[in-house]
Scaffold this motif. Structure first.
Motif, PDB file in Angstrom:
ATOM      1  N   SER A 161     -46.164 -65.971  56.364  1.00 21.15           N
ATOM      2  CA  SER A 161     -45.101 -65.160  56.962  1.00 21.15           C
ATOM      3  C   SER A 161     -45.417 -64.916  58.437  1.00 21.15           C
ATOM      4  CB  SER A 161     -44.880 -63.870  56.169  1.00 21.15           C
ATOM      5  OG  SER A 161     -45.695 -62.837  56.622  1.00 21.15           O
TER       6      SER A 161
ATOM      7  N   THR B 259     -38.839 -67.240  58.627  1.00 20.54           N
ATOM      8  CA  THR B 259     -39.033 -66.512  57.384  1.00 20.54           C
ATOM      9  C   THR B 259     -38.306 -65.186  57.479  1.00 20.54           C
ATOM     10  OG1 THR B 259     -40.666 -65.522  55.905  1.00 20.54           O
ATOM     11  CG2 THR B 259     -41.242 -65.574  58.231  1.00 20.54           C
ATOM     12  N   PRO B 260     -37.777 -64.641  56.418  1.00 21.43           N
ATOM     13  CA  PRO B 260     -37.746 -65.207  55.067  1.00 21.43           C
ATOM     14  C   PRO B 260     -36.643 -66.255  54.936  1.00 21.43           C
ATOM     15  CG  PRO B 260     -36.694 -63.049  55.108  1.00 21.43           C
ATOM     16  CD  PRO B 260     -37.174 -63.312  56.487  1.00 21.43           C
TER      17      PRO B 260
ATOM     18  N   GLN C 288     -41.283 -63.162  46.956  1.00 18.22           N
ATOM     19  CA  GLN C 288     -41.000 -61.840  47.508  1.00 18.22           C
ATOM     20  C   GLN C 288     -41.365 -61.768  48.977  1.00 18.22           C
ATOM     21  OE1 GLN C 288     -42.664 -58.441  45.354  1.00 18.22           O
ATOM     22  NE2 GLN C 288     -42.853 -59.787  43.601  1.00 18.22           N
ATOM     23  N   ILE C 289     -42.532 -62.324  49.307  1.00 18.47           N
ATOM     24  CA  ILE C 289     -43.038 -62.183  50.676  1.00 18.47           C
ATOM     25  C   ILE C 289     -42.286 -63.109  51.630  1.00 18.47           C
ATOM     26  CG2 ILE C 289     -45.083 -62.415  52.138  1.00 18.47           C
ATOM     27  CD1 ILE C 289     -46.776 -61.685  49.736  1.00 18.47           C
ATOM     28  N   LEU C 290     -41.969 -64.321  51.151  1.00 12.02           N
ATOM     29  CA  LEU C 290     -41.408 -65.329  52.059  1.00 12.02           C
ATOM     30  C   LEU C 290     -39.914 -65.565  51.861  1.00 12.02           C
ATOM     31  CD1 LEU C 290     -44.334 -67.901  51.808  1.00 12.02           C
ATOM     32  CD2 LEU C 290     -43.838 -66.399  53.735  1.00 12.02           C
TER      33      LEU C 290
ATOM     34  N   ARG D 106     -35.733 -64.360  50.672  1.00  9.96           N
ATOM     35  CA  ARG D 106     -34.722 -63.323  50.575  1.00  9.96           C
ATOM     36  C   ARG D 106     -34.456 -63.068  49.093  1.00  9.96           C
ATOM     37  NH1 ARG D 106     -32.082 -62.478  55.461  1.00  9.96           N
ATOM     38  NH2 ARG D 106     -32.700 -63.950  57.079  1.00  9.96           N
ATOM     39  N   PRO D 107     -33.721 -61.980  48.800  1.00  4.50           N
ATOM     40  CA  PRO D 107     -33.507 -61.679  47.380  1.00  4.50           C
ATOM     41  C   PRO D 107     -32.945 -62.851  46.581  1.00  4.50           C
ATOM     42  CG  PRO D 107     -32.837 -59.820  48.697  1.00  4.50           C
ATOM     43  CD  PRO D 107     -33.210 -60.913  49.666  1.00  4.50           C
ATOM     44  N   GLN D 108     -32.077 -63.670  47.213  1.00  8.98           N
ATOM     45  CA  GLN D 108     -31.506 -64.782  46.433  1.00  8.98           C
ATOM     46  C   GLN D 108     -32.555 -65.851  46.116  1.00  8.98           C
ATOM     47  OE1 GLN D 108     -30.454 -63.725  49.422  1.00  8.98           O
ATOM     48  NE2 GLN D 108     -29.685 -65.371  50.707  1.00  8.98           N
TER      49      GLN D 108
ATOM     50  N   TRP E 107     -35.541 -64.923  44.921  1.00  6.65           N
ATOM     51  CA  TRP E 107     -36.464 -64.352  43.953  1.00  6.65           C
ATOM     52  C   TRP E 107     -36.357 -65.109  42.643  1.00  6.65           C
ATOM     53  CZ3 TRP E 107     -35.259 -58.456  44.938  1.00  6.65           C
ATOM     54  CH2 TRP E 107     -35.802 -58.106  46.195  1.00  6.65           C
TER      55      TRP E 107
ATOM     56  N   VAL F  93     -40.278 -62.791  39.465  1.00  6.57           N
ATOM     57  CA  VAL F  93     -40.191 -61.574  40.273  1.00  6.57           C
ATOM     58  C   VAL F  93     -39.483 -60.482  39.475  1.00  6.57           C
ATOM     59  CG1 VAL F  93     -39.244 -60.569  42.375  1.00  6.57           C
ATOM     60  CG2 VAL F  93     -40.150 -62.888  42.415  1.00  6.57           C
TER      61      VAL F  93
ATOM     62  N   ARG G 189     -33.125 -58.270  56.678  1.00  2.00           N
ATOM     63  CA  ARG G 189     -33.981 -59.452  56.751  1.00  2.00           C
ATOM     64  C   ARG G 189     -34.954 -59.455  55.579  1.00  2.00           C
ATOM     65  NH1 ARG G 189     -36.623 -61.434  61.298  1.00  2.00           N
ATOM     66  NH2 ARG G 189     -38.076 -63.031  60.666  1.00  2.00           N
TER      67      ARG G 189
ATOM     68  N   TRP H 193     -36.286 -57.360  52.035  1.00  5.01           N
ATOM     69  CA  TRP H 193     -36.325 -56.306  51.016  1.00  5.01           C
ATOM     70  C   TRP H 193     -37.766 -56.263  50.544  1.00  5.01           C
ATOM     71  CZ3 TRP H 193     -32.073 -53.342  50.020  1.00  5.01           C
ATOM     72  CH2 TRP H 193     -30.821 -53.846  50.417  1.00  5.01           C
TER      73      TRP H 193
ATOM     74  N   ARG I 174     -41.400 -54.912  48.835  1.00  7.40           N
ATOM     75  CA  ARG I 174     -42.119 -54.116  47.855  1.00  7.40           C
ATOM     76  C   ARG I 174     -43.473 -53.734  48.421  1.00  7.40           C
ATOM     77  NH1 ARG I 174     -39.397 -57.816  45.493  1.00  7.40           N
ATOM     78  NH2 ARG I 174     -38.143 -57.495  43.626  1.00  7.40           N
TER      79      ARG I 174
ATOM     80  N   GLN J 296     -46.492 -55.430  54.486  1.00 10.81           N
ATOM     81  CA  GLN J 296     -45.707 -56.534  55.017  1.00 10.81           C
ATOM     82  C   GLN J 296     -44.681 -56.034  56.034  1.00 10.81           C
ATOM     83  OE1 GLN J 296     -43.383 -58.466  52.048  1.00 10.81           O
ATOM     84  NE2 GLN J 296     -42.980 -60.263  53.320  1.00 10.81           N
TER      85      GLN J 296
ATOM     86  N   ILE K 103     -28.368 -56.871  45.431  1.00 12.08           N
ATOM     87  CA  ILE K 103     -29.136 -57.468  46.522  1.00 12.08           C
ATOM     88  C   ILE K 103     -29.458 -58.945  46.287  1.00 12.08           C
ATOM     89  CG2 ILE K 103     -30.105 -55.234  47.211  1.00 12.08           C
ATOM     90  CD1 ILE K 103     -32.774 -56.136  46.136  1.00 12.08           C
ATOM     91  N   VAL K 104     -29.565 -59.350  45.037  1.00 16.44           N
ATOM     92  CA  VAL K 104     -29.877 -60.765  44.769  1.00 16.44           C
ATOM     93  C   VAL K 104     -28.618 -61.617  44.852  1.00 16.44           C
ATOM     94  CG1 VAL K 104     -30.743 -62.406  43.060  1.00 16.44           C
ATOM     95  CG2 VAL K 104     -31.885 -60.197  43.357  1.00 16.44           C
TER      96      VAL K 104
END
Lengths: 285, 362, 346
Positions: free
Chosen positions: A124, A150-151, A229-231, A233-235, A237, A241, B224, B226, B228, B232, B360-361
């Motif tokens: 990241s 990223t992300p 999660q780190i790299l 976007r929600p789509q 996941w 996750v 940008r 979300w 946890r 980060q 969100i997803v």
């Protein structure tokens, strides 16, 4: 040596230990997971023994269906890229001198020692606008101004491939080292250019290894839950996750277990399918 | 429930400076404290470490009651343990630090022994939101620790501090926000409700919640990350990679003090005030000690000490504290806070979670 | 010019010269064996001809055309590898058809040719089998059939028979030779087995340390070895240090009458065991004592000590009864059977 079928109970002793380990560390936990997946969730509590399919019913929705499909697609994509890079890499690696091979293998083992968290944060940073690789490209004159990568899906893919690549090479390496180099040479003397020979002799001869490797990487990528999660976007996941969310943050063990069981089933089905297909192709071998 | 253990990484750094003094204070009390004791459950990690070093020795010093501190596991496992133990008449801890959601869940099984506020000298100075009551008015818990989540921004990218949570919706902020990923720790429903719908009452009905979620959906192009994992976002905020978002007020203040170009702003709608309560297990026979502990912890001097050493927002009214303006501002604000609707996370937990994830997803 | 020419070929691996200035000419349609101990450079030389290694310097010419810059897959030759290198994922028929498919031949044409080739190697009807279903000798024939599928100009074999047991090897040697003669194809075989080389080839090239020791017809090389190495490597040879003496060449065990040794001290004489006659008399130009007797069936090997020189002689079975270990005998070593190497020439 003649082997006689086991007659006394003690004849089974040699397999007792592996069987016990397999049972203890795989069968029992999996059975617990399956059991929990049909337990009833107690909102505000934990769960209590029951038999309900509600957890599976909740999963069977277009939303989770899409996430599952994305997860499988991502894992397959990672697996494909790992093989695409890993196969030529490993082949060329085994053609190096022994000493150089060892250096490469140690470097790859070094990557294995990195935790998923470190890999995620490193990428990241590397892909960020403020401190990332794009600054290097700007300095080299390849880009006008730094960009953030990223992300994104590409970032997730990069992270996962980076993490899975050492596994790919380590699984391929023994098979490629044992590969008779004269197979390739024979193909060349018979009229194939080196690349053609690699494609129509080396790869088909390694078919089983390639399939095994792709399955290992596939399963590995399917279980990844930190990097998306780190790299991503929600789509981006993965189902893993969401399993983690349910298990850790929502304390909804039954639903998390149901999703996990579904994930295991889906991947087993895919693995079974690919083995069956390749088995039919290789029939009579 | 808010996973406060994650904070340990970022907060541990400033803890070391004060650690030495605390241990020397604790030493003389060991013998005197033999007769009376109390078991106190604290969130494992940062909070347990700070309490062991700064707070419990003070209490033992003042009352002669020794403290046996227990690290609570994350998630709701501790609540489950307490419930099961209480059923068997056992108390793994007498007093426990419990999240507000866990308080409500414990209430449903009558897990918490009612507290007598008349035994708490400074009870009248306490802010009302920190007294957790059963529906019938009995007191289930008293505020233990509190912290603010505010609107944070990078001062290089935003020379002007934003005034309202509503600024996050500005189309100019496309792809610039970092927000917490879970419905139950971001409290963005409450923020949206208070910012655009005049308060959190709209969240009383499912239709209202969906309406708020629709408004939240408009925010998605601006988000940008979300997150946890707090580290980060903190890193990205400091570097300006993600120049705005929601984050812990005190930690952001510390980063600013270290020279990073970041600021924490209490928007006019208020910062998000999250907190944990002291709650007494009904299976405990240390009611007197527990009341003494709560009484001690609720003194203005102790609340001030916690603000200075642990970075928590005081549970008492501002004018009862001897905190300087700067000290107070580093942990709290006079602006009316956004109070999370913890009731939603007990009654509609799964439904909310599902809708949120789809939001969100999707 | 026809056939294959190698001109001043060098090949270095780092500082090691694997092939050191070799030139040789192979006539069209001949069967040549590259013979030598392991590490002598024979396989490297073969691989350079095949295009699997590049010479450090020198030229390879086929039918007068320079081959150096033609990659292996365009050289149009057939090669059989020591490991055979049959493709495990292909059936017997697919293996043989591989070079044909690569060249874009139709399925029908391939099938036709595969049948032809299988007939040629006397294994009709195995096209659909997998490689693992074949015996070692059968695999050998399939590898040969595959290498010959496109009727190459040059047929190369690297230790092709080394994996077979002795009896099968002998049979295959004969078969391979017959096949080569029938097809008239220029063939180069690498082997370390001198019997194999002698039975199969028109020409042998004896190599040692990257150099050619001798080149020529097998029987010529056997009878007239050019160097002590060749004498010793091809069959058995007695290598005896001699000096010029009265009436012949003198050595520690006596004198070889009538043998003229020019260079005085330090000459070596090679004489084959079958050229030495062992006589029961105790008088003669060379005296020796019997050290050991080894019965081989068709012949008897007699190990002798002639004044400290160890000598092996062959005798016919019916005469050997006369020689007991420890008995003294005289040796007849005809000068015309001796080959002289001057000046410690090895």
């Amino acid at each position: 040596m003649r082997r006689s079928p086991p007659q006394k109970l003690t004849d089974y002793l040699p397999i007792a230990f592996p069987a016990a380990m397999l049972g203890l560390f795989f069968v029992v936990p999996f059975a617990i997971m399956v059991a929990v997946s049909v337990f009833k969730r107690v909102p505000g509590g934990f769960y209590e023994p029951a038999f309900t399919l509600a957890n599976y019913a909740r999963f069977l929705s277009p939303f989770f269906g899409e996430v599952l499909v994305f997860s499988l697609f991502l894992a397959a994509f990672v697996s494909a890229i790992c093989l695409l890079i890993g196969v030529p890499f490993t082949y060329l690696l085994t053609r190096l001198r022994r000493g150089n091979q060892v250096v490469w293998l140690i470097a790859l083992l070094g990557v294995l020692s990195l935790s998923e968290v470190i890999i995620g944060f490193s990428w990241s940073t590397l892909l960020s606008r403020t401190a990332g690789l794009s600054n290097l490209f700007v300095w080299l004159g390849l880009m006008d101004r730094p960009q953030s990568w990223t992300p994104s899906f590409g970032a997730v893919l990069t992270g996962l491939v980076y993490q899975a690549f050492p596994y790919t090479v380590l699984v391929l390496y023994p098979a490629f080292s044992r590969l008779d180099p004269s197979l390739m040479e024979a193909a060349r003397t018979l009229g194939s250019s080196p690349i053609r020979a690699f494609l129509n002799v080396v790869l088909p001869a390694m078919r089983t290894t390639l399939l095994a490797t792709s399955i290992i990487v596939f399963i590995f990528a399917l279980g990844a839950y930190l990097l998306p999660q780190i790299l991503g976007r929600p789509q981006h996941w993965t189902l893993s996750v969401l399993v983690t969310d349910q298990a850790i943050y929502q304390s909804n063990m039954p639903f998390a277990a149901a999703m996990a069981v579904f994930l295991v089933m889906a991947s087993l089905a895919l693995v079974g399918l690919s083995v069956a297909i390749s088995g039919r192709k290789g029939a009579g071998q | 429930m808010t996973d406060k253990t994650n904070l340990t990484v970022s907060r541990r750094a400033f803890l070391g400076a004060t650690a030495l003094g605390a241990t020397t204070l604790a030493m003389p009390n060991v013998l005197r404290a033999q007769e009376r004791s109390i078991k106190v459950g604290v969130y494992g990690g940062y909070f347990k470490d700070s309490f062991d070093q700064h707070i419990f020795p003070e209490f033992t010093n003042a009352t002669g009651i020794s403290v046996d501190s227990i690290a609570e596991p994350t998630g709701e496992a501790w609540l489950v343990q307490l419930q099961q133990a209480a059923r068997a008449g056992q108390a793994p801890a007498d007093l426990s630090m419990m999240s507000q959601v866990a308080m409500l869940k414990g209430q449903s099984t009558d897990l918490w022994a009612p507290l007598d506020l008349s035994k708490v000298a400074d009870a009248d100075k306490m802010l009302p939101q920190f007294i957790n009551e059963y529906p019938d008015g009995r007191v289930a818990g008293v505020g233990a620790v509190a912290w603010y989540i505010t609107l944070v921004s990078n001062t290089d990218t935003y020379p002007e501090a934003p005034e309202s949570w509503g600024f996050m919706w500005d189309p100019a902020n496309e792809d610039k926000l970092g927000l917490l990923a879970l419905v139950s720790n971001s409290f963005l429903l409450e923020v949206t409700a208070k910012t655009f719908f005049g308060g959190t009452d709209i969240l009383d009905t499912d239709e209202g919640i969906l309406q708020v979620m629709d408004k939240l959906a408009e925010l998605k192009p601006n988000v940008r990350l979300w997150y946890r994992d707090e580290a980060q976002f903190e890193q990205a905020l400091k570097s300006g990679e993600i120049p705005m978002g929601q984050y812990y007020h005190d930690v952001t203040g510390l980063a600013a003090a270290d020279g990073f170009p970041v600021r924490s702003t209490f928007p006019k709608e208020g910062g998000i005030l999250d907190s944990g309560c002291w709650a007494l297990s009904r299976a405990s026979d240390k009611g007197d000690e527990a009341h003494e502990f709560i009484n001690f912890m609720s003194q203005p001097s102790m609340q001030a000490l916690m603000s200075r050493k642990v970075g928590t927002a005081p549970t008492l009214k501002r004018d009862t504290l001897d905190l300087t303006d700067a000290e107070f501002a580093s942990v709290s604000s006079d602006i009316d806070p956004v109070l999370p609707r913890y009731d939603l996370y007990t009654t509609k937990s799964d439904w909310l979670n599902q809708k949120w994830t789809e939001l969100i997803v999707g | 010019m026809s056939g294959l020419q190698l001109v001043d070929i060098h090949k270095r691996f780092g500082s090691v010269a694997a092939v050191d200035n070799i030139s040789l000419s192979v006539d069209e349609g001949t069967f040549v064996c590259l013979l030598g101990p392991s590490g002598c450079g024979k396989t490297t030389l073969l691989r350079m001809i095949a295009g699997l290694e590049d010479p450090t310097s020198g030229n390879i010419l086929l039918q007068g055309r320079r081959l150096n810059d033609t990659p292996a897959h365009l050289r149009n030759l057939g090669m059989v590898f020591q490991s055979l290198a049959l493709f495990p994922h292909l059936s017997v028929g697919e293996n043989i058809a591989y070079p044909l498919r690569i060249r874009g031949k139709s399925k029908a044409a391939c099938g036709e040719r595969v049948r032809e080739l299988l007939d040629m190697v006397q294994l009709p009807g195995v096209a659909d089998r997998t490689i693992t279903q074949l015996s070692g000798g059968q695999r050998q024939r399939i590898a040969i059939a595959r290498a010959l599928a496109v009727s190459p100009q040059l047929f190369l074999l690297d230790e092709p028979l080394s994996a077979l047991d002795a009896k099968l090897r002998e049979a295959m040697q004969v078969e391979l030779r017959q096949l080569q003669q029938r097809l008239g194809i220029t063939t180069i075989v690498v082997t370390h087995d001198q019997r194999e080389a002698m039975t199969m080839s028109d020409q042998i090239v004896v190599m040692s340390n990257g150099k050619v020791e001798q080149m020529g017809a097998p029987i010529e090389a056997y009878r007239r070895p050019a160097t002590p190495f060749v004498a010793d490597f091809l069959g058995q040879a007695n290598l005896i240090k001699v000096a010029a003496g009265e009436g012949g060449a003198r050595f520690s065990g006596g004198t070889i009458p009538g043998l003229d040794v020019a260079g005085g001290e330090g000459a070596l004489v090679s004489i084959r065991p079958e050229d030495i006659a062992v006589l029961p008399s105790e008088t003669g130009p060379v005296k020796a004592s019997v050290v050991f007797v080894r019965e081989m069936g068709a012949i008897v090997e007699i190990y002798l000590d002639a004044g400290g020189e160890r000598i092996v002689a062959h005798a016919a079975p019916k005469t050997h009864g006369d020689f007991k270990v420890g008995s003294t005998v005289s040796l007849s070593m005809p000068a015309e059977a001796c080959v002289v190497f001057d000046g410690a020439g090895a």
